[in-house]
Design a protein around this motif. Sequence first.
Motif, PDB file in Angstrom:
ATOM      1  N   ALA A 396       0.834  -1.206   0.000  1.00 51.00           N
ATOM      2  CA  ALA A 396       0.000   0.000   0.000  1.00 51.00           C
ATOM      3  C   ALA A 396       0.869   1.256   0.000  1.00 51.00           C
ATOM      4  CB  ALA A 396      -0.934  -0.018   1.206  1.00 51.00           C
ATOM      5  N   GLN A 397       1.964   1.221   0.767  1.00 59.27           N
ATOM      6  CA  GLN A 397       2.871   2.384   0.812  1.00 59.27           C
ATOM      7  C   GLN A 397       3.422   2.710  -0.572  1.00 59.27           C
ATOM      8  OE1 GLN A 397       5.710   1.067   3.744  1.00 59.27           O
ATOM      9  NE2 GLN A 397       4.648   2.088   5.445  1.00 59.27           N
ATOM     10  N   LYS A 398       3.739   1.677  -1.356  1.00 59.73           N
ATOM     11  CA  LYS A 398       4.276   1.904  -2.706  1.00 59.73           C
ATOM     12  C   LYS A 398       3.284   2.656  -3.591  1.00 59.73           C
ATOM     13  CE  LYS A 398       7.235  -2.222  -2.722  1.00 59.73           C
ATOM     14  NZ  LYS A 398       7.365  -3.613  -3.212  1.00 59.73           N
ATOM     15  N   LEU A 399       1.997   2.534  -3.263  1.00 60.44           N
ATOM     16  CA  LEU A 399       0.964   3.207  -4.050  1.00 60.44           C
ATOM     17  C   LEU A 399       0.541   4.534  -3.410  1.00 60.44           C
ATOM     18  CD1 LEU A 399      -1.306   0.180  -5.070  1.00 60.44           C
ATOM     19  CD2 LEU A 399       0.720   1.079  -6.194  1.00 60.44           C
ATOM     20  N   GLY A 400       1.201   4.910  -2.294  1.00 56.09           N
ATOM     21  CA  GLY A 400       0.937   6.216  -1.700  1.00 56.09           C
ATOM     22  C   GLY A 400       0.032   6.209  -0.480  1.00 56.09           C
ATOM     23  N   PHE A 401      -0.295   5.043   0.047  1.00 55.00           N
ATOM     24  CA  PHE A 401      -1.143   4.971   1.244  1.00 55.00           C
ATOM     25  C   PHE A 401      -0.272   5.065   2.493  1.00 55.00           C
ATOM     26  CE2 PHE A 401      -3.484   3.091  -2.202  1.00 55.00           C
ATOM     27  CZ  PHE A 401      -4.780   3.564  -2.020  1.00 55.00           C
ATOM     28  N   THR A 402      -0.874   5.482   3.585  1.00 54.28           N
ATOM     29  CA  THR A 402      -0.092   5.778   4.799  1.00 54.28           C
ATOM     30  C   THR A 402      -0.761   5.156   6.028  1.00 54.28           C
ATOM     31  OG1 THR A 402      -1.349   7.820   5.138  1.00 54.28           O
ATOM     32  CG2 THR A 402       0.691   7.988   3.849  1.00 54.28           C
ATOM     33  N   ASN A 403      -0.080   5.320   7.171  1.00 51.40           N
ATOM     34  CA  ASN A 403      -0.669   5.023   8.478  1.00 51.40           C
ATOM     35  C   ASN A 403      -1.065   3.554   8.632  1.00 51.40           C
ATOM     36  OD1 ASN A 403      -1.653   5.692  11.079  1.00 51.40           O
ATOM     37  ND2 ASN A 403      -3.750   5.808  10.296  1.00 51.40           N
ATOM     38  N   GLY A 404      -0.289   2.654   8.025  1.00 46.60           N
ATOM     39  CA  GLY A 404      -0.572   1.230   8.226  1.00 46.60           C
ATOM     40  C   GLY A 404      -1.710   0.698   7.391  1.00 46.60           C
TER      41      GLY A 404
END
Length: 768
Positions: A396-404
Amino acid sequence: MNQDYIKPNSWSIIEEGFDADRVESSESLFSIGNGAMGQRANFEETYTGETFQGSYIAGVYYPDKTRVGWWKNGYPEYFAKVLNAPNWIGIDVQVNGVTLDLNTCKKIEGFRRELNMQEGWLSRTFRVTMPNGVDLKVETKRFLSLDIDELGAIQYNVTPLNGDAEITFTPYLDNGITNKDTNWDDKFWDVLNVSNAGEQAFIEARTMKTDFYVCTYMESQVSINGKTLNLEPSSYTENNKVAFEYKTEVNSEDTYTITKYAGYTVDRNHDKSKLVSAAKKVLKEAVNTGFDALLDKQKEAWASIWERADITIEGDVKAQQGIRFNIFQLNQTYLGTDSRLNIGPKGFTGEKYGGSTYWDTEAYCIPFYMATKDQSVAKTLLEYRYNHLDRAIENAQKLGFTNGAALYPMVTMNGEECHNEWEITFEEIHRNGAIAFAIYNYYRYTGDYSYIPEKGLEVLIGIARFWQQRANFSKDKNKYVILGVTGPNEYENNINNNWYTNYLAQWCINYALESIEKVEAEYQSDFARIAKKVKLTSAEIALWKAVADNMYFPYSEKHKVFLQQDGFLDKELISVSELPKSVRPINQHWSWDRILRSPYIKQADVLQGFYFFEDQFTDEELANHFDFYEPLTVHESSLSPCVHSIQAAKLGRMEQAYTFYLRTSRLDLDDYNHEVHEGLHITSMAGTWMSIVEGFGGMRIKEDKLAFTPQIPEKWDSYSFKVNFRDSIVKVNVSKTETNFELEGDKELQILVNDNLVTIAPNNLVTV
């Protein structure tokens, strides 16, 4: 035109007569496996015709670098290749100096191939006239041991029929293999050592990049008419290959036999420096036990599986063969004995669909394994996803999502996304919902809540965070929307507000909120640990709730149906019945552009949602949606017919339900989609089991009880199945006039039959 050469038989898959055009299809259909390894049904002897050689080891893969025209941020680095492993089945056969090869023989008679599903073995028999005029009879049998899952065994018999002959058996190991599909023609294996001692041989190798260490090994024995020969074989080794030669004179009508024991030891189970000694230990046990006794153990192991998993059908051999083929292949692929493994969509039957784990496991396979094995097997599959939670957060982080926020991969080997098509990798995000649903489904079925406070709640929180961030507020609609997605219907890409995806997002958030509340109230120490670990706050929970409470769902007042997606009614809605057969399947005849603009549905997303969340909708709503979407569905996803079968049965449309059942159960046997040569559709086979148990048997969980609404197809006299429900084995037998229930266990069980409460006691037949 579907294929129609497999002989109807209730316990075996049988092919009679040799046809070079169907060799690759049969290699898929007759595949064998034991959960730890598997192989296509390639011939042991030389074959120079078209063939797809394939041997596979569970969990061993290669990260083949992604090949795209231009790079997109967030793209997976690689596509995980299910690796073609070293070949150990090879036995070259020479007769008077000429190689036995079915592609060059003058005449082939009596060719028969059988996959015996009851006992777990593969055999071939045939008679040939070779180019040098020698007539031979050949009989082979092989199996992959369930008892010793690193071992396979082959017995290969040759009988000269028209004179004495000099026959040479050359058993070999070959590491010079390649994948049929590769992006860059990389070398996947690095051979470390080739050795032989006495009649044993070993190839030690490792995979490039992933560093899996594997020892491929063999030992052979030869005999004439069952009497062991003390032949001293000659041997030769090359960089990638090791072979022995057993040459002898064989009298006419005498049978020369080679018995070969072989397989893999892998560093998943042994120290990588001790793989040869581990292989020697397996070979010692195999030789001491002998082929016949090993085969007896194989029969016992399969009898134990069938005792729990079998479904019997009286009066319809093709339907019976279909369901047993599906149950057999599922058990060959995954037995639940190793939590590091999962259920690949092709299993051990081909290389298409790189990776071993799809959402199919959670949506289709877990119900099968919950009911036919101990519930710990299903729990192991849930734990597999918990163990990959950190990778899902990274994805998810690789796609720009944050906070776990967690986005589970569409395709994976180790938790990392490794699918290469952007419209699936980035957009087919409904897979997250199937993983949350499996947690709910496991608890609903087993009554075991322990997984949620221990592990599952962390998964649900990561998924809820993803959905809250993936939705955005539309001022125009005054609702939360989810844009740029692909639903299970991959014939619509990059669309907005896919109803199924939006509904899953809302449900996942609500289920996470409900689970947080329950764990906080009843498992305080677990809740405190998790809340601290994931930094959960009440302000964040309020954000989730706002999204769930205000989710947008596309709906047509005119048709009274939820829409696949915002633009669905802009399409020209022409029924599948008007499509000429010559363009089916459309994915093999139409351009992708034409498919995306067409109204045709690979699998109906809305009906998938109605399947998962049946209790949220009336039968009238189901009928309306079924009647709207089914005529537009081409069922070119292997996961489609089973859901339609279950829903047609629920609506009392048994003829339609039966038609869909046959399509799902014989999808590969009859090659509906003209692609069986690439391998089997393993994960959808669990849907076949669901078609009978949930469709015809009407099994559900209602009021925390097992419930049934049994029906029977007109063509059947009766059918029966067993389910393991909360440590009680319930056997259900349905005939035209009544349904019988039997209970194995030590305590009585209350069930619902046609919404009436029925009590069944152990070993006491109850008839409804």
